[in-house]
Design an enzyme around this catalytic site. Structure first.
Site, mmCIF file in Angstrom:
data_model
loop_
_atom_site.group_PDB
_atom_site.id
_atom_site.type_symbol
_atom_site.label_atom_id
_atom_site.label_comp_id
_atom_site.label_asym_id
_atom_site.label_seq_id
_atom_site.Cartn_x
_atom_site.Cartn_y
_atom_site.Cartn_z
ATOM 1 N N ASP A 1 0.817 -1.220 0.000
ATOM 2 C CA ASP A 1 0.000 0.000 0.000
ATOM 3 C C ASP A 1 0.849 1.267 0.000
ATOM 4 O O ASP A 1 1.911 1.344 0.595
ATOM 5 C CB ASP A 1 -0.940 0.043 1.200
ATOM 6 N N ASP B 1 -8.035 4.298 6.143
ATOM 7 C CA ASP B 1 -6.810 4.739 5.460
ATOM 8 C C ASP B 1 -6.224 5.962 6.168
ATOM 9 O O ASP B 1 -5.742 6.906 5.523
ATOM 10 C CB ASP B 1 -7.055 5.025 3.970
HETATM 11 ZN ZN LIG Z 1 -3.412 3.020 -0.660
HETATM 12 ZN ZN LIG Z 2 -3.206 3.463 2.769
#
Ligand SMILES: [Zn+2]
Ligand SMILES: [Zn+2]
Lengths: 453, 339
Positions: A168, A321
């Site tokens: 990520d 996130d």
């Molecule tokens: Zn991401």
């Molecule tokens: Zn992330």
């Protein structure tokens, strides 16, 4: 890997405790109603209405209107340690997590150095153990240094405590590498979590490609850049039979790809962030960098599709996130600002306000999105209030009037577009392993959880 | 959270006398002013304000014809020209405009200043702000740079080009030129041809021309189109003949050589073949069509030399009007009334 033990903050409270009189929402056990929760030795021992109270049991009266849920798990956060401690540390990150109602977080590996090594995983877990707040589940890198060239030592990462792998921050660009990663990680019962973005289509884009970016002269990140990689990942998951989890889905075409993969029985799951079902690219007009994230805020039709996915079950999880940045880093030209916003301390209020009170999803469905499904996807304990599971509990105050105040965040960072928002619903208290780790003193009666004195 | 300058506080503290008792010519005595603190986008202006700027620019133009090309209108005002991108033309135009209005001017170029040492835009602006300038003219490669600067300072910010976003004074000088030649803007067919996607001139012009009621047609390779032009009430076409057909005004946009690397078109030669403005293509336009170009031109790419130097070209008038329009903007912003 059957002998694998839960990792993270090992907290327990030897006292026998009862949460009395709340509404319990525990979808796994089909519970939604008034019930007591008995906790012993840090674990849930019984759930039911009007439980008998043995002498010596500590009684916590659940404040009126509050809801007792299995602990919420934010399966996508960035805790920034090691390497970027000026943005966030494990300690401040988990403090933000419990204040936001999360009993556990899964932290992404794009630290410095990257979490592609058991030593880094252990360091993160040590920090989490010192903090003794939320559980921390490290996510290891798919590739060494997240460079996209060579598999990281995934078996070793698993043994050290990682629960999933992801690159990520960037996608796994190479399809052959993605295929091998899926095959390899599945041996260790780990999903691959992919940040789906075709790098050639995304280019150096900074905002959703569409009318608003065009008018504002911002380089576009097209929705199809996400969709194409989701399509690829679903196809590769079908080929390998290995689970793939799509991080922060945001484009409607990408969600369609997940939906059709699920229809074919492919082991694909996905998460959406609160900002992607709340905000649109229309917000970019003032070039406020707190609206800059990747994937970008998309258009109204995408937001509507995300809300539908939350309702119809094609979206499995809500994750924040949480991406802390120093204010200096965000106080720059839009092009130059880093992507990302914090989310741990606003997510639950946004979900209650925009999903539950707006009539989009029922509370039990929200618990699935924030607790049941993240636990399943990551293969970690929790998501249920079944006898024997650690007593990780989120207590909601659905009717609380909340005003978001970034300056009061426990996170080190303030980069949120929700500052000043008034929201309906919040968190009353958070318990991890039967121990109260957060009490919201603005909720009348919530201090009955406060047994830290 | 971004620290923001409170605009209302700002308005209260800045003395807002436009010309005051400085002995400005009668026609500049009582500026009506502009509503917005800054000029960042044409979208900040109402149609009436656009007309006011154009009318004021006509009056300003007269100053340039005097033997002593100077009025004391902005005497005692400090204007900083903060240019992060090289732009001889725009900077010179602003500087002349400021000097004709008797402002004290300071030029800060990206080269030879602290900017190159890694200072952020925010710090540069805050440092300038500490010296209490009245206005900052900002040219920057990033869209929205002016918005950031405006949030951080009390000085009025004039956007002199921010990345691909806008270049409001360019659109104003274009409108002034059209109005001079055609007597109006409303109802004219204006075709804008070239690299639409990367053009700040296009974005400002679309907003301005639509606000004044022109019929706008944009044309370029499909790869350099903006999405959803219909939403801006603009007709988009990839046919150069369709764009030129019956046009009153043709505005050509600069083709940047580096665009070939983004797969936008194969070669400059092919661009010229497909979209270059030639005398032959021009025959479809109205007989009194005018040809505009914001400069600098690539002869033989977006425009044939015969067209650039031909009788329809008003390119040098645009440059002349640039000074007048910038004088008008400086003057009206300095005199802006704020409620
Ligand atoms: Zn991401
Ligand atoms: Zn992330």
């Amino acid at each position: 890997m059957s002998a694998w033990e839960p990792v993270g903050t090992q907290v327990s409270n030897p006292d026998r405790t009862i949460l009395k009189g709340g509404r319990v929402v525990d979808p796994v056990n089909g519970v939604d109603g008034s019930a007591d929760v008995l906790i012993d030795g840090g674990r849930v021992t019984r759930v039911g209405p009007n439980l008998e109270i043995e002498p010596g049991t500590v009684i916590i009266e659940v404040p009126p209107g509050c809801v007792v849920c299995p602990g919420f798990i934010d399966m996508h956060v960035h805790l920034r340690e090691p390497g970027h401690e000026y943005k966030e540390t494990v300690a401040t990150g988990v403090a933000a997590a419990v204040a936001g109602g999360f009993t556990a977080v899964a932290c992404m590996p794009n630290t410095d150095p990257v979490n592609d090594d058991a030593g880094i995983t252990r360091l993160i877990l040590d920090r989490a153990a010192q903090a003794r707040l939320a559980r921390v589940y490290p996510v290891g890198a798919v590739t060494k240094g997240q460079a996209g060239e060579q598999l990281a030592q995934i078996g070793e990462l698993r043994a050290a405590g990682c629960v999933a792998v992801s690159d990520d921050g960037r996608p796994v660009a190479n399809a052959s590498l993605m295929r091998r990663a899926l095959e390899y990680a599945a041996m260790f019962d780990m999903p691959v979590i992919d940040h789906c973005e075709d790098v050639s289509l995304a280019g150096d884009g900074v905002a959703h490609e569409g009318h608003h970016a065009a008018v504002l002269g911002l380089r576009g990140l097209p929705g199809v850049a996400e969709e194409i990689i989701v399509e690829r990942d679903v196809t590769l998951s079908g080929l390998t039979g290995s689970p793939v989890h799509i991080a922060h889905i945001s484009a409607r075409g990408a969600l369609d790809a997940v939906r059709s993969g699920k229809d074919k029985g492919i082991r694909v799951s996905c998460e959406v962030t609160p900002h992607h079902f709340t905000l649109t690219d229309e917000q970019l007009a003032g070039y406020d960098t707190n609206y800059k994230m990747n994937p970008p805020l998309r258009e109204a039709a995408d937001v509507e599709a995300m809300l539908e996915g939350l309702r119809d079950g094609s979206i499995d999880c809500i994750a924040t996130d949480h991406a802390p940045h120093h204010y200096d880093e965000k106080l720059v030209e839009f092009d130059r600002a880093p992507f990302g916003i914090v989310g741990l301390e606003t997510a639950v209020s946004i979900c209650l306000d925009r999903l539950v009170h707006a009539g989009r999803v029922r509370l039990s469905r929200l618990v699935e999105l924030l607790s049941v499904n993240p636990a399943r996807v990551l293969g970690v304990p929790g998501g249920e209030l079944t006898a024997g599971v650690p007593a990780d509990i989120t207590v909601l105050a659905p009717d609380l009037a909340v005003r978001v105040e970034a300056a009061a965040f426990r996170s080190l960072a303030r980069n949120t577009p929700f500052d000043g928002w008034s929201l309906h619903g919040g968190v009353a208290a958070t318990m991890v392993g039967g121990r109260t780790v957060y009490v919201n003193e603005t909720v009348p009666g919530a201090t009955s959880f406060d047994r830290r004195s | 959270m971004l620290p923001r300058t409170d605009p209302t506080r700002h308005d209260a503290e800045i003395p807002l006398t436009g010309s005051g008792s400085s002995g400005a010519p009668a026609e500049f005595e009582t500026p009506a002013g502009l509503r917005a603190k800054d000029l960042l986008s044409i979208g900040d202006l109402s149609a009436d304000e656009i007309q006011l700027i154009l009318d004021t620019a006509e009056a300003m133009k007269e100053v340039g014809t005097r033997t002593i090309k100077k009025v004391p209108t902005l005497r005692g005002k400090t204007v900083v020209n903060l240019f992060f991108e090289a732009s001889t033309r725009t900077r010179a135009s602003f500087e002349i405009a400021e000097k004709r209005l008797s402002a004290d001017t300071l030029n800060v170029a990206a080269t030879g200043s602290s900017v190159v040492k890694g200072e952020t835009l925010a710090d540069t602006v805050r440092n300038l702000e500490a010296m209490a300038p009245d206005m900052i003219v900002l040219r920057h490669a990033a869209a929205g740079a002016g918005h950031l600067a405006a949030r951080l300072c009390r000085a009025r910010v004039i956007n002199a080009g921010d990345g691909m976003h806008e270049h409001p004074t360019q659109a104003l000088l274009d409108a002034m030129t059209i109005r001079q030649r055609k007597g109006r803007v409303e109802g004219l067919k204006v075709s804008i041809i070239g690299d639409l996607l990367h053009s700040r001139v296009l974005r400002s012009n679309v907003l301005l021309l639509r606000a004044l009621g022109a019929e706008v047609c944009v044309c370029g390779p499909a790869t350099l189109m903006l999405p959803d032009m219909a939403r801006l009430s603009v007709r988009a076409t990839t046919s150069i003949d369709e764009a030129v057909e019956d046009a009153d005004v043709i505005m050509l946009l600069r083709i940047q050589l580096e665009r070939m690397r983004g797969y936008f078109f194969p070669s400059l030669r092919e661009y010229f073949q497909q979209f270059g403005m030639t005398v032959a293509r021009l025959r479809r336009a109205k007989r009194d069509v005018i040809i505009m170009h914001p400069g600098p031109m690539n002869r033989g790419v977006e425009i044939a030399s015969e067209v650039a130097d031909g009788p329809y070209s008003v390119i040098l008038e645009q440059v002349a009007n640039g000074v007048a329009v910038r004088m008008a903007v400086l003057y009206l912003l300095a005199g802006a009334r704020h409620e």
